[in-house]
Write a protein that holds these residues in place. Structure first.
Motif, mmCIF file in Angstrom:
data_model
loop_
_atom_site.group_PDB
_atom_site.id
_atom_site.type_symbol
_atom_site.label_atom_id
_atom_site.label_comp_id
_atom_site.label_asym_id
_atom_site.label_seq_id
_atom_site.Cartn_x
_atom_site.Cartn_y
_atom_site.Cartn_z
ATOM 1 N N LYS A 183 0.816 -1.225 0.000
ATOM 2 C CA LYS A 183 0.000 0.000 0.000
ATOM 3 C C LYS A 183 0.847 1.271 0.000
ATOM 4 C CE LYS A 183 -4.196 -2.049 1.934
ATOM 5 N NZ LYS A 183 -3.806 -3.435 1.615
ATOM 6 N N SER A 184 2.070 1.166 -0.558
ATOM 7 C CA SER A 184 2.909 2.353 -0.722
ATOM 8 C C SER A 184 2.392 3.217 -1.864
ATOM 9 C CB SER A 184 4.362 1.955 -1.001
ATOM 10 O OG SER A 184 4.884 1.196 0.074
ATOM 11 N N ILE A 185 1.719 2.568 -2.835
ATOM 12 C CA ILE A 185 1.013 3.272 -3.902
ATOM 13 C C ILE A 185 -0.395 2.700 -3.985
ATOM 14 C CG2 ILE A 185 3.063 3.852 -5.264
ATOM 15 C CD1 ILE A 185 2.480 1.410 -7.020
ATOM 16 N N ASP A 186 -1.273 3.397 -4.678
ATOM 17 C CA ASP A 186 -2.669 2.971 -4.739
ATOM 18 C C ASP A 186 -3.013 2.176 -5.994
ATOM 19 O OD1 ASP A 186 -3.595 4.363 -2.307
ATOM 20 O OD2 ASP A 186 -3.060 6.162 -3.440
ATOM 21 N N ALA A 187 -2.264 2.385 -7.073
ATOM 22 C CA ALA A 187 -2.614 1.725 -8.333
ATOM 23 C C ALA A 187 -1.416 1.702 -9.270
ATOM 24 C CB ALA A 187 -3.788 2.434 -9.001
ATOM 25 N N GLY A 188 -1.514 0.865 -10.304
ATOM 26 C CA GLY A 188 -0.460 0.801 -11.321
ATOM 27 C C GLY A 188 -0.825 -0.200 -12.404
ATOM 28 N N ILE A 189 -0.301 0.037 -13.590
ATOM 29 C CA ILE A 189 -0.520 -0.871 -14.714
ATOM 30 C C ILE A 189 0.373 -2.096 -14.553
ATOM 31 C CG2 ILE A 189 -0.107 -1.144 -17.194
ATOM 32 C CD1 ILE A 189 -2.574 0.408 -16.763
ATOM 33 N N TRP A 190 -0.165 -3.273 -14.936
ATOM 34 C CA TRP A 190 0.631 -4.493 -14.828
ATOM 35 C C TRP A 190 0.229 -5.489 -15.904
ATOM 36 C CZ3 TRP A 190 5.034 -5.150 -12.591
ATOM 37 C CH2 TRP A 190 5.544 -6.431 -12.362
ATOM 38 N N ASN A 191 1.116 -6.456 -16.140
ATOM 39 C CA ASN A 191 0.886 -7.531 -17.109
ATOM 40 C C ASN A 191 -0.041 -8.577 -16.478
ATOM 41 O OD1 ASN A 191 1.040 -9.759 -18.787
ATOM 42 N ND2 ASN A 191 3.251 -9.615 -19.101
ATOM 43 N N TYR A 192 -1.193 -8.787 -17.093
ATOM 44 C CA TYR A 192 -2.173 -9.730 -16.540
ATOM 45 C C TYR A 192 -1.657 -11.166 -16.510
ATOM 46 C CZ TYR A 192 -6.484 -12.454 -16.104
ATOM 47 O OH TYR A 192 -7.437 -13.352 -15.704
ATOM 48 N N ASP A 193 -0.753 -11.514 -17.421
ATOM 49 C CA ASP A 193 -0.255 -12.889 -17.489
ATOM 50 C C ASP A 193 0.394 -13.321 -16.178
ATOM 51 O OD1 ASP A 193 -1.007 -13.242 -20.210
ATOM 52 O OD2 ASP A 193 0.720 -12.035 -20.797
ATOM 53 N N GLU A 194 1.165 -12.417 -15.563
ATOM 54 C CA GLU A 194 1.820 -12.788 -14.306
ATOM 55 C C GLU A 194 0.801 -12.937 -13.186
ATOM 56 O OE1 GLU A 194 5.719 -11.740 -11.606
ATOM 57 O OE2 GLU A 194 4.981 -10.242 -13.009
ATOM 58 N N ILE A 195 -0.214 -12.076 -13.175
ATOM 59 C CA ILE A 195 -1.274 -12.197 -12.163
ATOM 60 C C ILE A 195 -1.943 -13.563 -12.284
ATOM 61 C CG2 ILE A 195 -3.429 -11.214 -11.303
ATOM 62 C CD1 ILE A 195 -1.024 -9.373 -10.995
ATOM 63 N N LYS A 196 -2.255 -13.954 -13.520
ATOM 64 C CA LYS A 196 -2.962 -15.208 -13.772
ATOM 65 C C LYS A 196 -2.079 -16.419 -13.485
ATOM 66 C CE LYS A 196 -3.645 -16.003 -18.071
ATOM 67 N NZ LYS A 196 -4.149 -15.916 -19.460
ATOM 68 N N GLU A 197 -0.834 -16.401 -13.991
ATOM 69 C CA GLU A 197 0.043 -17.561 -13.847
ATOM 70 C C GLU A 197 0.469 -17.808 -12.405
ATOM 71 O OE1 GLU A 197 3.259 -16.957 -16.586
ATOM 72 O OE2 GLU A 197 1.916 -16.848 -18.322
ATOM 73 N N LYS A 198 0.633 -16.734 -11.636
ATOM 74 C CA LYS A 198 1.070 -16.870 -10.249
ATOM 75 C C LYS A 198 -0.093 -16.820 -9.263
ATOM 76 C CE LYS A 198 5.681 -14.989 -11.047
ATOM 77 N NZ LYS A 198 6.666 -13.930 -10.681
ATOM 78 N N SER A 199 -1.308 -16.644 -9.790
ATOM 79 C CA SER A 199 -2.510 -16.550 -8.935
ATOM 80 C C SER A 199 -2.304 -15.538 -7.811
ATOM 81 C CB SER A 199 -2.862 -17.927 -8.351
ATOM 82 O OG SER A 199 -3.117 -18.858 -9.378
ATOM 83 N N LEU A 200 -1.797 -14.359 -8.172
ATOM 84 C CA LEU A 200 -1.517 -13.334 -7.169
ATOM 85 C C LEU A 200 -2.813 -12.809 -6.561
ATOM 86 C CD1 LEU A 200 1.302 -11.259 -8.939
ATOM 87 C CD2 LEU A 200 1.553 -12.985 -7.154
ATOM 88 N N PRO A 201 -2.895 -12.788 -5.246
ATOM 89 C CA PRO A 201 -4.111 -12.291 -4.567
ATOM 90 C C PRO A 201 -4.130 -10.769 -4.534
ATOM 91 C CG PRO A 201 -2.503 -12.978 -2.937
ATOM 92 C CD PRO A 201 -1.881 -13.257 -4.278
ATOM 93 N N ILE A 202 -4.542 -10.167 -5.623
ATOM 94 C CA ILE A 202 -4.504 -8.707 -5.704
ATOM 95 C C ILE A 202 -5.710 -8.227 -6.494
ATOM 96 C CG2 ILE A 202 -3.141 -8.631 -7.837
ATOM 97 C CD1 ILE A 202 -1.474 -6.372 -6.463
#
Length: 302
Positions: free
Chosen positions: A226-245
């Motif tokens: 929570k050092s920042i509120d938002a940011g653009i990211w690559n969806y592939d890493e979110i999906k492949e690593k199942s990041l809870p975000i």
């Protein structure tokens, strides 16, 4: 070969690589004047290239001499430039792993030595390309378009198509329940990423936000903390690593789709390299390898 004959072969190989089948070549006199070599030396160089089956020439009378066949791979080897070197993003996703695997497979198919470096940030890769550190670099079509609009001397050599660079970008949020950029948010952006810069600008239009320069690979960590509120990211890493975000998809439009298209860039004065890469980097081979890596049918090798 004697020294001058060798120089003529190297000179001619570089010049002829810039041409395509059925194009007219310069005259012996024009080659000799440009290379500061004797006409006989140039004639010997051309004969050597013909004897090596690097080119087949067809005289057409007053129209001049044309290339009826050309072997870019062999011409490249005769330039004595050596190993072809490129740069692409760090292979942290299956798409990137598959792309790197496919490029190596395509080069091996043609018997070409190739090395790929992994460098974060499209702007950094493009600057290294312009400085001559690499023969080619891979970015998204959006990054290439942005760089060209800035007047940088680059040329798109090859498009791999929608979804070849990444599936899509998404907006990450530090707080649950958020789905859009709001006034007062702290938004992370990596200034070396042309895609991130452009997309961040688009999602923040009309909003009073604070843009914070953060390395791309730190965006997720900074949001989780929570050092920042938002940011653009690559969806592939979110999906492949199942990041809870928490994240939200970007709207589908032409510009955002350009960020998913992988392209090969070269310096705009390298027309010979343009022809070589279009021949060597066989699109179907590369995309098939990428698909197999994604579907666990092929071990990534890069």
């Amino acid at each position: 070969m004697y020294k001058k004959s060798g120089l003529s072969v190297i000179f001619l190989a570089k010049k002829l690589m810039a041409l395509k089948q059925n194009e007219r070549i310069a005259t012996i006199s024009e080659f000799a004047e440009e290379a500061c070599l004797a006409r006989g030396t140039i004639q010997n160089g051309l004969q050597f290239l013909k004897d090596q089956h690097a080119i087949v020439l067809e005289p057409r009378g007053h129209l001049g001499t044309f290339i009826s066949q050309i072997n870019y791979q062999l011409l490249w080897s005769l330039t004595e430039i050596g190993t072809l070197t490129g740069a692409m993003p760090l292979p942290y996703s299956k798409l990137y792993e598959g792309l790197a695997t496919g490029i190596y497979a395509a080069a091996e198919r043609f018997g070409l030595d190739m090395n790929i470096a992994y460098v974060s940030g499209a702007r950094t890769r493009i600057n290294l390309l312009i400085r001559g550190s690499y023969d080619y670099v891979i970015t998204s079509a959006l990054a290439a378009k942005t760089a060209k609009e800035e007047g940088l001397p680059i040329k798109v050599c090859l498009h791999f198509g929608k979804g070849s660079y990444l599936s899509e970008h998404v907006i990450l949020f530090a707080h649950e329940g958020k789905s859009a950029i709001e006034d007062g948010m702290r938004v992370g952006v990596d200034q070396s990423s042309l895609d991130m810069q452009y997309l961040t600008t688009q999602i923040c239009l009309g909003k009073d936000v604070q843009l914070i320069n953060i390395p791309y690979n730190q965006i997720v960590k900074q949001i989780q903390q929570k050092s920042i509120d938002a940011g653009i990211w690559n969806y592939d890493e979110i999906k492949e690593k199942s990041l809870p975000i928490n994240f939200a998809h970007l709207p589908i439009n032409k510009i955002f789709l350009e960020s998913s298209d992988a392209v090969v860039l070269i310096h705009d004065n390298q027309s010979g390299l343009f022809n070589l890469l279009q021949t060597i980097l066989h699109k179907k081979t590369i995309l098939e390898c990428q698909s197999k890596v994604i579907n666990a049918m092929l071990m990534p090798t890069y």
